[in-house]
Structures are given as C-alpha cells and as structure tokens.
Enzyme design. Structure first.
Site, PDB file in Angstrom:
ATOM      1  CG  LEU A   1       8.945 -47.494  10.569  1.00 31.38           C
ATOM      2  CD1 LEU A   1       8.134 -48.682   9.601  1.00 31.38           C
ATOM      3  CD2 LEU A   1      10.307 -47.537   9.889  1.00 31.38           C
TER       4      LEU A   1
ATOM      5  CB  CYS B   1       5.709 -36.997   5.940  1.00 35.07           C
ATOM      6  SG  CYS B   1       4.096 -36.762   5.488  1.00 35.07           S
TER       7      CYS B   1
ATOM      8  CB  CYS C   1       3.332 -33.159   4.174  1.00 39.05           C
ATOM      9  SG  CYS C   1       4.412 -34.134   3.812  1.00 39.05           S
TER      10      CYS C   1
ATOM     11  CG  HIS D   1       5.471 -39.672  15.031  1.00 44.10           C
ATOM     12  ND1 HIS D   1       4.870 -39.195  14.071  1.00 44.10           N
ATOM     13  CD2 HIS D   1       6.269 -38.985  14.970  1.00 44.10           C
ATOM     14  CE1 HIS D   1       6.162 -37.453  13.843  1.00 44.10           C
ATOM     15  NE2 HIS D   1       6.584 -37.667  15.285  1.00 44.10           N
TER      16      HIS D   1
ATOM     17  CG  PHE E   1     -23.869 -27.157  -7.818  1.00 47.79           C
ATOM     18  CD1 PHE E   1     -22.251 -26.357  -8.113  1.00 47.79           C
ATOM     19  CD2 PHE E   1     -24.512 -26.013  -7.407  1.00 47.79           C
ATOM     20  CE1 PHE E   1     -22.940 -24.419  -8.856  1.00 47.79           C
ATOM     21  CE2 PHE E   1     -25.020 -24.458  -7.429  1.00 47.79           C
ATOM     22  CZ  PHE E   1     -23.194 -23.903  -8.278  1.00 47.79           C
TER      23      PHE E   1
HETATM   24  P1  FDA Z   1      12.051 -38.945   4.512  1.00 48.72           P
HETATM   25  O1  FDA Z   1      13.182 -36.629   5.183  1.00 48.72           O
HETATM   26  O2  FDA Z   1      11.425 -38.737   5.002  1.00 48.72           O
HETATM   27  O3  FDA Z   1      12.986 -39.728   5.055  1.00 48.72           O
HETATM   28  C1  FDA Z   1      14.605 -39.768   5.319  1.00 48.72           C
HETATM   29  C2  FDA Z   1      14.732 -40.710   6.581  1.00 48.72           C
HETATM   30  O4  FDA Z   1      15.901 -41.017   6.362  1.00 48.72           O
HETATM   31  C3  FDA Z   1      14.173 -39.978   8.292  1.00 48.72           C
HETATM   32  O5  FDA Z   1      13.760 -40.869   8.629  1.00 48.72           O
HETATM   33  C4  FDA Z   1      15.173 -39.588   8.448  1.00 48.72           C
HETATM   34  O6  FDA Z   1      15.444 -40.109   9.803  1.00 48.72           O
HETATM   35  C5  FDA Z   1      16.497 -41.218   7.970  1.00 48.72           C
HETATM   36  N1  FDA Z   1      17.525 -40.858   8.356  1.00 48.72           N
HETATM   37  C6  FDA Z   1      18.144 -40.124   7.102  1.00 48.72           C
HETATM   38  N2  FDA Z   1      19.727 -40.258   8.194  1.00 48.72           N
HETATM   39  C7  FDA Z   1      19.755 -41.391   8.843  1.00 48.72           C
HETATM   40  C8  FDA Z   1      20.902 -43.387   9.390  1.00 48.72           C
HETATM   41  N3  FDA Z   1      22.231 -42.381   9.312  1.00 48.72           N
HETATM   42  N4  FDA Z   1      20.426 -43.947   9.753  1.00 48.72           N
HETATM   43  C9  FDA Z   1      18.752 -43.788   9.582  1.00 48.72           C
HETATM   44  N5  FDA Z   1      18.113 -43.144   9.656  1.00 48.72           N
HETATM   45  C10 FDA Z   1      18.626 -42.327   8.913  1.00 48.72           C
HETATM   46  N6  FDA Z   1       5.532 -32.864   0.071  1.00 48.72           N
HETATM   47  C11 FDA Z   1       3.999 -32.921   0.090  1.00 48.72           C
HETATM   48  O7  FDA Z   1       3.968 -34.125  -1.137  1.00 48.72           O
HETATM   49  N7  FDA Z   1       3.009 -32.369   0.312  1.00 48.72           N
HETATM   50  C12 FDA Z   1       3.681 -31.326   1.744  1.00 48.72           C
HETATM   51  O8  FDA Z   1       2.196 -30.933   2.476  1.00 48.72           O
HETATM   52  C13 FDA Z   1       4.635 -31.491   1.670  1.00 48.72           C
HETATM   53  N8  FDA Z   1       4.964 -30.490   2.918  1.00 48.72           N
HETATM   54  C14 FDA Z   1       6.366 -29.884   2.668  1.00 48.72           C
HETATM   55  C15 FDA Z   1       6.443 -29.507   3.826  1.00 48.72           C
HETATM   56  C16 FDA Z   1       8.103 -29.297   4.296  1.00 48.72           C
HETATM   57  C17 FDA Z   1       8.129 -27.858   5.031  1.00 48.72           C
HETATM   58  C18 FDA Z   1       8.844 -29.365   4.247  1.00 48.72           C
HETATM   59  C19 FDA Z   1      10.844 -29.402   3.717  1.00 48.72           C
HETATM   60  C20 FDA Z   1       8.733 -30.495   2.323  1.00 48.72           C
HETATM   61  C21 FDA Z   1       6.800 -30.750   1.959  1.00 48.72           C
HETATM   62  N9  FDA Z   1       7.182 -32.389   1.673  1.00 48.72           N
HETATM   63  C22 FDA Z   1       6.300 -32.584   1.107  1.00 48.72           C
HETATM   64  C23 FDA Z   1       7.528 -32.658   1.385  1.00 48.72           C
HETATM   65  C24 FDA Z   1       7.821 -34.002   1.859  1.00 48.72           C
HETATM   66  O9  FDA Z   1       8.060 -33.770   2.978  1.00 48.72           O
HETATM   67  C25 FDA Z   1       9.402 -35.731   1.249  1.00 48.72           C
HETATM   68  O10 FDA Z   1       9.156 -35.460  -0.357  1.00 48.72           O
HETATM   69  C26 FDA Z   1       9.150 -36.355   2.023  1.00 48.72           C
HETATM   70  O11 FDA Z   1       8.841 -36.880   3.538  1.00 48.72           O
HETATM   71  C27 FDA Z   1      10.829 -37.292   1.807  1.00 48.72           C
HETATM   72  O12 FDA Z   1      10.246 -38.515   1.798  1.00 48.72           O
HETATM   73  P2  FDA Z   1      11.475 -39.600   2.489  1.00 48.72           P
HETATM   74  O13 FDA Z   1      11.126 -40.933   2.448  1.00 48.72           O
HETATM   75  O14 FDA Z   1      12.388 -39.007   0.322  1.00 48.72           O
HETATM   76  O15 FDA Z   1      12.251 -38.994   3.072  1.00 48.72           O
HETATM   77  C1  COM Z   2       2.947 -39.882   6.198  1.00 54.17           C
HETATM   78  C2  COM Z   2       4.323 -40.507   6.097  1.00 54.17           C
HETATM   79  S1  COM Z   2       3.133 -38.349   6.933  1.00 54.17           S
HETATM   80  S2  COM Z   2       3.672 -42.439   5.376  1.00 54.17           S
HETATM   81  O1  COM Z   2       4.732 -41.784   3.788  1.00 54.17           O
HETATM   82  O2  COM Z   2       2.947 -42.732   5.224  1.00 54.17           O
HETATM   83  O3  COM Z   2       4.962 -43.189   5.399  1.00 54.17           O
END
Ligand code: FDA
Ligand code: COM
Length: 521
Positions: free
Chosen positions: A78, A82, A87, A137, A499
């Site tokens: 889970l 991120c 992230c 993870h 500070f």
């Molecule tokens: P997320 O993509 O995490 O979850 C979706 C899940 O659905 C995945 O685990 C996937 O495996 C699953 N899935 C997809 N299809 C499926 C299916 N058919 N069946 C079952 N599961 C399926 N934000 C921030 O606040 N600080 C930061 O520093 C960064 N840095 C950053 C760097 C980079 C390179 C990127 C691209 C993005 C960031 N972000 C960020 C943004 C942040 O990563 C993003 O907003 C969140 O991970 C989104 O979380 P979600 O749960 O919406 O999607």
């Molecule tokens: C953090 C993932 S890396 S979650 O937002 O705690 O699920």
C-alpha cells in the site's frame, strides 16, 4: 486491545519487506496478498480501487469511523506511487542534488573531495533507492494491517464490473460504494524514437535504468519533475540541457523568487532552451538513444546523448472507469467529481490524482478521507484551495499566498520584507543563512538563499511568503493555515523563533511591527 494489534499471524516489518521483494521480483510466485475478514458478516461500505495515498488514507479514515472497507492494489504494498516511483525517489535525488552542490561549491576545500571534472554515478543512487524503497513499503503494509485494521487485497489488478462489483485475484467483491483511487501515470513523449533504450520518465528511471548515463543529459519539460530530476543530473557533474516548451519554474508565483531559483540553476551550469520542441530521438544500431533533434526559436539543433529524461505531466488512469461505468472525465482525462467527491455515476466516488490537479499528496490523502466520510453518510464538501506549495531545484523552494506582482494588482498598500534586502551589493551578502546554508553564507554568500514576506500595509495581514533555501517547507504548511486565518505582522512578531531559523519572517516582522504605517525592509 486495539483491533488487529498483535495478531498471531502478524508479519513484522522485516517479514513484509521480504515478501514485497519476492512479489516485486515475480508477482505470480507470491499471488494475491489477502487480508480480508471472511468471518465478518457486514457488507463492505466501500471498495477503494487503488491503494495509493488516496486509497490508503480513505480506507484508514473509513475504518476509523467504524465502517468496513476493502482496498485493492496491483502492487504488493500500500502507498502507491509515492514510495515506489514519485515523492520518495524525488526526495532522494533532491537530497543528492543539494549535497553535491555543496560538495562541488567547496570542491577541494575543507574536507570536501576534489570533484572538479568528476562525474558521480546516477545509477548507484537509483540502485540504492531500489534496494531501500521496500523498507517504507513494508511499514505501509504493517501499519495498514496491524494498526489501522484495513482490509486489503494486494498484488492483484482490479477490474470494475459495475457500480458495486469488482473482480480481483480470481474473486468477486461487492460493496455499497466504489471509490476510484487509481492515480495517474506519466504522459507519453509524442516524438519518434521515444521508445528507444535510454529514454526515461520518472517511473522507468527507477525500474529499468540498466547502465550509467554518459556525460550529457537531455531533459524534456520545465515543470516540477523536469526541474527536480534535471538538477540532480546536473549535480552529478553532467551537462544538462533542458528543452522547455514554455517557461521553466512557471509555477513559482513571485517573480524575484523565481529569478533567484532560476539563476542558481543556470549558475550550476544547466542549459535551458525555451520554446523548444522535440522533433525526433535518433537511435544507434542497438536501439539505444544516440541524439535528440529539436526545433528551437533559433533553428533546429541536434544534441548527442545516450540519456533522455522527459517529464511532461501526468495523465489520470481513468480509462477503466469510463469503459465500465461511463463516468464523465474532463479534457485532460481527469474523473469529474462534485464537492462530495461523487462521480457522474451515482454512488461511485473518486479521489487523488485520478480527479486531476493539484496532483499532490495533501490532496490525494485529504480527498480520499473526504470520500470515506461521504460514503459513511456525512455531508462533506472538499475543493482544494489556497494550498502551500514547493519544489526542489538544488534548493528547496517553498511558497504560499500571493507573489508580489499579484499582490500589487489586488492591494494598493503592499509592503515587502526580504533577505537579502535591496542593497548595493545585491545577493552578495551573507544573509539569509540557516541550517544547510551556513557554509555558503560564510564563503559563497550569493548562494545562501532568498526569502520574502508580502504584507497588506492597511490590514497588516500577510499576503504571501516565498523561500529558497532548506528546511522551510515544513514551516510553510503551518504558516499557510495561519495566513488563511488572517495572520498579521503583529502576531508574527509575537512568535518565538528558534534562531537561526530557516524562515526569517518572525524576526523581520518584529523589526517593523512597531510602525503604525508599515514600510518595506
Ligand atoms: P497513486 O498513483 O499513488 O495510487 C494509485 C494506485 O492504483 C497505485 O498503487 C496503482 O498500483 C493502483 N492501480 C492502478 N491500476 C490498478 C488496477 N487496475 N487495479 C488495482 N490497482 C491499480 N507530491 C507531493 O505532495 N510531494 C512530492 O514530493 C511529490 N513528488 C512527486 C514526484 C514525482 C516524480 C511525481 C510523478 C509525483 C510526485 N508527487 C508529489 C505527487 C504524488 O506522488 C501523487 O499526488 C500521489 O502519489 C497520488 O496518490 P494517488 O493515491 O492518487 O495515486
Ligand atoms: C506515503 C504513502 S509514501 S501514504 O500516503 O502514507 O499511503
């Protein structure tokens, strides 16, 4: 006892790590990872499809409210993108960029090794991350199962059958509601040659990088990810050419703050070509990248390189929901939701990156939790607004509220406090300085950061805050809530600074708060 704690069949964090590693190496060998209470007679209130930040926080919230949920993810952990590809690696690379800029700035001085002309490895950092990421993870799985009492099915892609029914891991699951939390993925590079070996986005970089990139890197894009990864590649000693269609760092609202950040990037040697369009990526006989051809305002260019990184934004993973449920999406593919996070399909909710910008963790987690509350019958309303923001160059850049230009358009008596102040020596003075910038302040003063507070002189309220340095984004989260609540210069002056603090706003405010008519500082 808290529910679920200390179960006989609990896996330790170390055991989860080992299981996740096995599943990532060969998903079929491990099969669906099932934590479902078959003995519980209650139906699921919601199935969260996707166990990233939105699905995990939504699940935790719903469970905390006493409801029953199931979260399904195709990955064996889970937490979603991120910790796996977004992230967390971004922060690893940005940490390296900051460390390396310091080391290169003091190359051969003090205890720093001589890094002149030396490339440091990109692949070693990527490999380090790949080895280390299963630690976080494993914590996600442990916390979710043993502490949050979340029911989950992992390592199992889900297929939506109808508004109440999902198939995953060879089983059919039904719930009162579905919550779509499928996230987003990197938008593709639409140019011939984008499939060549050596062309990467943030996800493939950490999954498939198979050899050390050469001395020249082409970065395509000018948004947060392009800048963050581009600065890291530059800090490793490589030539970095950024091909940017519009303006890099366009999201930083204050002009002077943006200029400071951009000038430091240029000073580190990053080459930025604005108005550039990639025409073609040309490969060699082994199908590896050999050069990039681009159209620029000054005519066509060709750059020899074996490593291209593109970051052209994110595309919501909405296709399955459109096909299975007919949910409405916007022009960018984001699932459209109302203020209660409900999609156009009655009883089906959506949250996180799937519902579009801002694609940030705070919004993923909050919208997931709001969707859970809506599922549980609460009348909720959530639209992200007035959030603080940040990105990394070699520095951490944080901002909230208005930039100076917008503030002057909206308010007639704008007062600015900043460091360095306007002065004959410009940036070449040893303040601001704090944790992580002290050596710069003493020996490379123009590199020790920039910060600015913008006030309305009439109401004495803070309108905006902007910071380039290190360690400020944490404070900006809390500062933003205070600014939303009407924080004044007088209230700032009453606070107690630790500070030398990364944000000098408290002490700057105290120097001026005695003035009935505020003036700049
Ligand atoms: P997320 O993509 O995490 O979850 C979706 C899940 O659905 C995945 O685990 C996937 O495996 C699953 N899935 C997809 N299809 C499926 C299916 N058919 N069946 C079952 N599961 C399926 N934000 C921030 O606040 N600080 C930061 O520093 C960064 N840095 C950053 C760097 C980079 C390179 C990127 C691209 C993005 C960031 N972000 C960020 C943004 C942040 O990563 C993003 O907003 C969140 O991970 C989104 O979380 P979600 O749960 O919406 O999607
Ligand atoms: C953090 C993932 S890396 S979650 O937002 O705690 O699920």
């Amino acid at each position: 006892a808290e529910p679920g704690r200390n179960r006989a069949d609990a896996l330790s964090v170390a055991q989860w790590k080992e299981k996740i590693e096995r599943a990532l190496a060969c998903p079929q060998a491990v099969g669906p990872i099932r934590n479902i209470k078959d003995e519980d007679p209650r139906p699921f209130d919601a199935i969260f499809i996707g166990g990233g930040a939105a699905g995990r926080f939504g699940s935790a919230y719903l469970r905390a409210m006493g409801g029953r949920q199931l979260v399904i993810d195709c990955w064996p952990f889970l937490g979603g993108a991120c910790p796996h590809s977004a992230c967390v690696p971004h922060h690893v690379f940005s940490d390296c960029a900051a460390e390396l800029m310091l080391a290169r700035s003091f190359s051969g001085e003090l205890w720093f090794p001589d890094l002149r002309e030396k490339l440091t490895s990109i692949k070693e950092v990527v490999d380090l991350f790949r080895k280390g990421r299963t630690g976080p993870h494993a914590v996600m799985n442990y916390q979710s199962r043993e502490q949050l009492d979340i029911e989950f099915l992992l390592n199992a892609p889900a297929r939506i059958l109808d508004r109440h029914t999902v198939e995953a891991g060879g089983e059919i699951f039904r719930a009162r509601h579905l919550v779509l939390t499928l996230g987003a993925e990197a938008a593709p590079l639409e140019a011939p040659g984008s499939e060549l070996v050596g062309v990467h986005n943030y996800a493939t970089l950490v999954e498939t990088l198979d050899r050390e990139p050469g001395a020249t890197v082409v970065v395509i894009g000018g948004g947060k990810t392009a800048v963050e990864y581009g600065c890291f590649f530059n800090a490793t000693g490589r030539r970095v050419i950024m091909l940017v269609r519009n303006r890099p760092l366009d999201m930083i609202p204050d002009r002077e703050t943006r200029a400071y950040a951009l000038e430091r990037m240029l000073q580190q040697g990053i080459e930025i070509i604005e108005g550039a369009d990639v025409v073609e990526i040309v490969g060699d006989s082994a199908r590896r990248v050999a050069r990039v051809v681009a159209a620029t305002p000054d005519g066509p260019i060709e750059i020899e390189t074996d490593f291209v990184f593109h970051a052209l934004g994110e595309r919501p993973r909405s296709r399955m929901a459109v096909e299975a449920l007919g949910v409405e999406i916007d022009a960018k593919g984001a699932v459209i939701v109302d203020e209660a996070l409900q999609t156009s399909a009655p009883g089906v909710f959506a949250a996180g990156d799937l519902i579009g910008s801002p694609m940030e963790m705070f919004k993923a987690r909050k919208s997931g939790a709001y969707a859970a509350r809506a599922v549980m019958g609460e009348k909720v309303s959530y639209r992200p607004r007035d959030w603080p923001d940040f990105l990394h160059t070699h520095y951490e850049v944080s901002w909230l509220g208005l930039g100076e230009e917008d503030a002057r358009e909206k308010f007639k008596n704008v007062v600015v406090m900043k460091l360095p102040p306007d002065n004959p020596d410009g940036l070449n003075i040893g303040l601001p300085a704090s944790d992580r910038t002290m050596l710069y302040a003493m020996a490379r003063p123009h590199m020790s950061g920039f910060q600015k507070l913008i006030l309305d002189g009439d109401s004495r309220r803070v309108l905006g805050a902007h910071h380039v340095g290190y360690g400020a984004k944490d404070g900006f989260q809390y500062l933003n809530a205070l600014v939303r609540g009407g924080l004044t210069i007088d209230q700032l002056a009453e606070m107690d600074e630790l500070f030398l603090n990364p944000t000098y706003f408290i002490q700057l405010a105290r120097l001026r708060a005695g003035q009935p008519n505020l003036t700049n500082l």
